[in-house]
Design a protein around this motif. Structure first.
Motif, short mmCIF file in Angstrom:
data_model
loop_
_atom_site.label_atom_id
_atom_site.label_comp_id
_atom_site.label_asym_id
_atom_site.label_seq_id
_atom_site.Cartn_x
_atom_site.Cartn_y
_atom_site.Cartn_z
N TYR A 19 0.69 -1.11 -0.07
CA TYR A 19 0.00 0.02 0.03
C TYR A 19 0.85 1.39 0.04
O TYR A 19 0.57 2.13 -0.66
CB TYR A 19 -1.07 0.13 1.23
N LYS A 20 1.93 1.14 0.76
CA LYS A 20 2.99 2.29 1.00
C LYS A 20 3.32 2.73 -0.61
O LYS A 20 3.72 3.71 -0.85
CB LYS A 20 4.09 1.87 1.74
N GLU A 21 4.04 1.49 -1.24
CA GLU A 21 4.42 1.76 -2.39
C GLU A 21 3.36 2.51 -3.69
O GLU A 21 3.39 3.06 -4.35
CB GLU A 21 4.97 0.54 -3.28
N LYS A 22 2.15 1.96 -3.26
CA LYS A 22 1.06 2.25 -4.22
C LYS A 22 0.85 3.83 -4.03
O LYS A 22 0.87 4.72 -4.94
CB LYS A 22 -0.17 1.63 -3.81
N ILE A 23 1.05 4.37 -2.80
CA ILE A 23 0.93 5.71 -2.32
C ILE A 23 2.13 6.48 -3.13
O ILE A 23 1.82 7.74 -3.69
CB ILE A 23 0.67 6.10 -0.83
N ASP A 24 3.32 5.94 -2.94
CA ASP A 24 4.41 6.59 -3.72
C ASP A 24 4.17 6.77 -5.02
O ASP A 24 4.59 7.72 -5.52
CB ASP A 24 5.76 5.74 -3.22
N ASN A 25 3.75 5.80 -5.61
CA ASN A 25 3.42 5.69 -7.08
C ASN A 25 2.54 6.95 -7.43
O ASN A 25 3.09 7.66 -8.46
CB ASN A 25 2.82 4.59 -7.49
N GLY B 183 -2.34 9.80 -12.20
CA GLY B 183 -2.35 9.75 -10.88
C GLY B 183 -3.53 10.05 -10.12
O GLY B 183 -3.71 9.31 -8.95
N TYR B 184 -4.26 11.10 -10.43
CA TYR B 184 -5.54 11.00 -9.92
C TYR B 184 -6.65 9.71 -9.52
O TYR B 184 -7.18 9.51 -8.57
CB TYR B 184 -6.47 12.08 -10.30
N ARG B 185 -6.69 8.98 -10.69
CA ARG B 185 -7.12 7.67 -10.76
C ARG B 185 -6.62 6.70 -9.73
O ARG B 185 -7.41 5.87 -8.93
CB ARG B 185 -7.13 6.98 -12.19
N LYS B 186 -5.24 6.60 -9.80
CA LYS B 186 -4.53 5.87 -8.86
C LYS B 186 -4.82 6.21 -7.35
O LYS B 186 -4.74 5.39 -6.37
CB LYS B 186 -3.18 5.59 -9.35
N PHE B 187 -4.74 7.49 -7.28
CA PHE B 187 -5.05 7.99 -5.98
C PHE B 187 -6.48 7.67 -5.40
O PHE B 187 -6.68 7.21 -4.28
CB PHE B 187 -5.16 9.61 -6.16
N GLU C 252 -1.39 16.54 0.56
CA GLU C 252 -2.08 16.43 1.78
C GLU C 252 -2.75 15.24 2.27
O GLU C 252 -2.56 14.49 3.06
CB GLU C 252 -2.92 17.66 2.04
N PHE C 253 -3.60 14.83 1.27
CA PHE C 253 -4.57 13.48 1.32
C PHE C 253 -3.49 12.46 1.46
O PHE C 253 -3.72 11.51 2.37
CB PHE C 253 -5.32 13.46 0.04
N LEU C 254 -2.46 12.33 0.62
CA LEU C 254 -1.82 11.15 0.75
C LEU C 254 -1.03 10.93 1.85
O LEU C 254 -0.69 9.92 2.38
CB LEU C 254 -0.66 11.25 -0.61
#
Lengths: 381, 575
Positions: free
Chosen positions: A4-10, A23-27, A66-68
């Protein structure tokens, strides 16, 4: 497997690189993985702000960052990937014709994408309908492992999400239809509103949320079907020609979405999709099943059989004689011309380089070339 | 508008079934219809309408039924468009336990509200009607009407034995001689003398030896009266011991045509009492009321006091005025006419029913002539005896009194409620069918059901079956259909397309299956008497079991409840 952490970094990386849409879709996927309704609500508000205020990329980037940060504080664990569906020696015969599908065996795990390819009338839809329990097979076993609390066949059908090529028309607004589906799946009250909005956002339907069937293009109808399906928290998704009637960009977008959603951290799902878009499907699929006259060929098996061969699809601007002359020194196993393309089989793993070198040396103009050694395309003939 | 949207969203998010069924909107439309019906019923009723229509029929006679049906069709059409937009069952959404039962129940409730506008309409009529009658003095008014009515016979045909024979033998139109009891008795009003050609066909009542139109003069308790006599024997089931007794040898009916002397008003000693008393109280009050008025009227005539007669007519007119009953009665003229003893044979009645207005207007001139010739008694009597010159709305008066009796008795006819329950059930049944079945399978089912019906009818015709046989044939057919369906669901012995048709057939059968079994059971046990006690004596009698109309409705509901659990199983089956 990605964490999950890697996903956020991506996601952060995509924004840094200026890929804001991706980026927004993955967000959104990251937010969905959090399974936190407070965050869902905030995400909906953020999207509403994004769509109404139309902020600059920098402003959006700041807000997402901020959200991330909030998301990064949440622990999301992936469940152990289990086998969801096991089909064993499935056979289906049609009494009127001579067509017989099978024997087909396959195993779908969480996070797997199976591509189902083949020419028209070779049994793709039949197989999907059998797997969706819509059609009875003559023999073979189907074992589903979607949920522990399946009390009846109807219950099982509610868990198997099959989207046919021609989806039936629905009435009313897009949003009310999604809400109706969600409330039947136990998503009630405020959660219903939030969850439906999340799906609308995830599948890029925000501007169309109050539209009805007639006002949507084919691509958005497919997205609606996917949104509706994902509200059902599916474990297995069966899609019949989801890319038909979609333009190239929409096809890529849908496939990418499917890939991302299948690899959800909190709810990984198994997907089987049939398509004529071989390369696109093969690109996202973990396994490919090729059907010809109902008989299956598994891409992995086909690759094993032709391990030292290179299959090349090519179009050149020269005569056949000149081409033959150019490649006469190569270890050509087979050459076939279907009127538009040459399909060349070279007995060498490095066949493509050798062929290109030969063509360049003979000053032959190359219009199109593709190595199809890893593709089921070579099985079409 | 915002509130409605909020309610709709809340239903969609929390109660998908209620949102889908649109039962709230449907019930709301039904309640509006109820309120409107009540207001219209209340508003339309006045003393005039009470004279023209019966309260219980006013819903249809006033034309409100057409408005209601149109309203209902419009609402149902709009509702159906929205209802069939979403279908959780066909989309394989998870359904809660009892989904279809709840859906059926809610729609049934809403359809009942929407379909039963008759009930609030009639209730509104009743409430308004009660305010129109002077309940405190109504009995006195009716007494005045009955007393005056004796002198205002509008047709010789109404001038029955009760009015004409002196002394009155019995307050009846028909009398019978009971061979078993060796005595005369009144025939219940629901017994009708059949025509001779139908007697032998009617096997159930055992009528025999009929002779119509034989004139007889009989003497009853010393009084000589000429009647038609009809020689009839019939057997009737003695409910106590289960045997059949021969009851009647002769039925006597007054020979109205051949008794000119009885047409004289002076001869009467009893007064015609209006029909409501008979129908409402099964003729029992008739006798006592007859006696009451008879003695009063007899006294009036016996005293030969025209002033008292005139006063009774004046009272009649006064009540007519109070209740707006059209009339042009002149009590003074009528009294004079009635008191004239030379004329005992009138070919026409002097009073006519007001409802034929044209006659009244044609005779306006005649009335003036009578006014001018009133001093000349002979001319006046001659003219009066030849023409109808005075009118009052007899039908209006009848209707008014009937409506009053209806209000006083305030009989809530439970069959009205049952009727609307059945209507609502049928509508719900029809709409729910489309909820689970596809149009294609429905279109195939209709001819299949037709063929099955034709085969059944052919079996019945060629086998010359009677009632029991008909039902046995149908029950066997039903059992075959149900068995095939159950085997199709469980053992998959038929493919899905055939099963779709079988399911549709089962849905058609479901509401009538239990009902037919009950009827067959009663038919089969018809001659198997059960031990009962009657007046302390043990007897063998037969009673039909479980055949109340409300029970039939419950059987339909039960049949449907048995069918509903099959739906999910059927839907989940592969093709």
């Amino acid at each position: 497997m990605i964490t999950y952490k890697e996903k956020i970094d991506n996601v952060a990386l995509h924004f840094q690189n200026g890929d804001h849409n991706l980026g927004y879709r993955k967000f959104i996927d990251c937010v969905l993985d959090s399974k936190n309704f407070t965050l869902y609500k905030e995400c909906v508000e953020l999207t509403d702000w994004k769509e109404t205020v139309l902020p600059s990329k920098i402003e959006l980037h700041e807000k997402v960052n901020e959200f991330l940060l909030k998301l990064s504080t949440i622990e999301v664990h992936s469940p152990p990937h289990r086998v969801l569906l096991k089909a064993d020696k499935i056979v289906k015969k049609y009494s009127r014709g001579k067509f017989q599908l099978g024997e087909i065996s396959l195993e779908v795990k969480q996070g797997d994408i199976w591509g189902l390819v083949g020419e028209n009338g070779n049994g793709k839809t039949t197989l999907l309908r059998i797997l969706a329990k819509d059609l009875k097979s003559e023999s073979g076993n189907l074992i589903y492992n979607v949920e522990n609390t399946i009390s009846s066949d109807y219950d099982l059908r509610t868990k198997l999400t099959y989207i046919p090529q021609r989806t039936s028309k629905w009435y009313g607004s897009l949003k009310s239809n999604l809400k109706y589906a969600a409330s039947h799946y136990g998503i009630k009250g405020e959660e219903n509103e939030i969850m439906v909005n999340m799906m609308i956002i995830r599948f890029g339907l925000w501007p169309y949320r109050n539209h009805n069937w007639d006002e949507l293009s084919s691509g958005y109808k497919m997205r609606f079907e996917l949104a509706r399906t994902f509200l059902r928290s599916p474990k297995i998704l069966l899609l019949d020609e989801p890319l038909a009637n979609l333009d190239v960009l929409a096809q890529q977008l849908v496939l990418e979405d499917l890939k991302n959603l299948s690899q959800s951290i909190s709810n990984p799902l198994g997907i089987i999709l049939s398509s004529q878009q071989l390369f696109e499907v093969e690109k996202v699929s973990d396994n490919v099943l090729f059907l010809k006259n109902g008989k299956p060929t598994y891409l992995s098996d086909a690759n094993d059989q032709n391990e030292n061969h290179c299959f090349i699809e090519m179009d050149v601007n020269c005569s056949r004689e000149l081409l033959n002359k150019a490649i006469k020194d190569l270890e050509i196993k087979d050459i076939d011309f279907n009127g538009g393309m040459y399909l060349i089989t070279i007995q060498s793993e490095d066949g493509l380089n050798l062929l290109l070198t030969a063509l360049i040396q003979h000053n032959i103009e190359i219009k199109y070339v593709r190595n199809i050694s890893q593709s089921t395309k070579r099985l079409f003939s | 508008m915002n509130l409605l949207k909020k309610i709709n969203t809340s239903l969609l998010e929390n109660y998908p079934l209620l949102w889908h069924s649109k039962v709230i909107q449907l019930t709301f439309a039904g309640i509006i219809c109820w309120i409107l019906s009540y207001i219209v019923g209340f508003g339309l009723i006045n003393l005039k309408t009470l004279q023209q229509f019966r309260i219980q029929n006013f819903y249809s006679n006033s034309g409100y039924i057409y408005f209601h049906i149109t309203y209902e069709i419009i609402i149902l059409s709009i509702w159906a468009i929205y209802f069939y937009k979403n279908n959780a069952f066909k989309s394989f959404y998870p359904l809660k336990k009892g989904y279809f039962i709840f859906l059926f129940g809610t729609l049934f409730f809403a359809f009942f509200i929407l379909s039963s506008a008759y009930l609030p309409f009639t209730y509104g009529c009743k409430i308004k009607s009660k305010t129109l009658f002077d309940e405190k003095n109504i009995q006195q008014d009716i007494d005045k009407l009955n007393l005056g009515n004796a002198f205002l016979i509008t047709s010789p045909n109404q001038y029955t034995i009760d009015n004409r024979s002196y002394p009155a033998p019995y307050p009846v139109d028909l009398i019978k001689y009971d061979e078993n009891n060796k005595g005369w008795d009144q025939i219940p009003y629901d017994i009708i003398i059949p025509k001779s050609d139908t007697l032998n066909q009617n096997k159930e009542t055992f009528w025999t030896n009929s002779k119509i139109n034989e004139k007889n003069t009989i003497i009853i308790e010393g009084r000589k009266i000429q009647f038609y006599s009809t020689h009839i024997k019939y057997a009737q089931l003695n409910e106590c011991d289960g045997t059949y007794n021969t009851y009647l040898t002769k039925i006597y009916k007054l020979d109205e045509l051949d008794h000119p002397e009885l047409n004289s008003i002076i001869n009467f000693s009893q007064v015609l009492i209006e029909a409501p008393y008979r129908s409402a109280e099964n003729g029992k009050l008739l006798s006592s009321k007859n006696k009451k008025y008879t003695s009063q009227i007899y006294q009036l005539l016996h005293n030969k006091n025209p002033k008292e007669v005139q006063k009774s007519i004046d009272n009649f007119v006064e009540v007519c005025l109070k209740y707006k009953i059209d009339n042009n009665i002149n009590s003074k003229h009528l009294t004079r006419y009635l008191s004239y003893k030379k004329y005992k044979n009138f070919h026409h009645s002097i009073i006519h029913d007001w409802k034929n207005n044209s006659r009244y207007y044609n005779h306006q001139k005649e009335i003036k002539n009578i006014e001018s010739s009133v001093s000349d008694t002979n001319k006046f009597i001659k003219r009066m005896s030849k023409q109808h010159v005075y009118f009052y709305s007899k039908t209006g008066l009848d209707s008014l009194i009937r409506n009053h009796t209806y209000l006083v008795l305030d009989k809530n006819n439970s069959y009205d409620l049952l009727f609307f329950l059945i209507i609502s059930f049928s509508i719900t049944w029809g709409f729910i069918w489309f909820e689970f079945a596809s149009i294609k399978s429905l279109l195939i089912t209709i001819p299949v059901a037709g063929i099955i019906l034709i085969i059944n009818v052919m079996i019945i015709v060629f086998s010359n079956f009677r009632e029991q046989g008909v039902m046995v044939t149908f029950i066997i057919t039903f059992i075959i259909i149900i068995s095939l369906t159950l085997l199709g669901l469980k053992k998959k012995i038929v493919n899905k397309k055939v099963l779709n048709i079988l399911m549709n057939l089962c849905y058609i059968i479901a509401p009538i299956f239990i009902m037919i079994i009950i009827i067959l059971y009663n038919e089969l046990t018809k001659h198997a008497y059960v031990q009962t006690k009657c007046n302390g004596i043990e007897l063998q009698t037969h009673q039909s079991m479980f055949v109340e109309p409300y029970l039939f409705f419950i059987y339909s509901v039960m049949g449907l409840l048995l069918f509903i659990p099959l739906l999910k199983k059927w839907k989940a089956l592969e093709e």
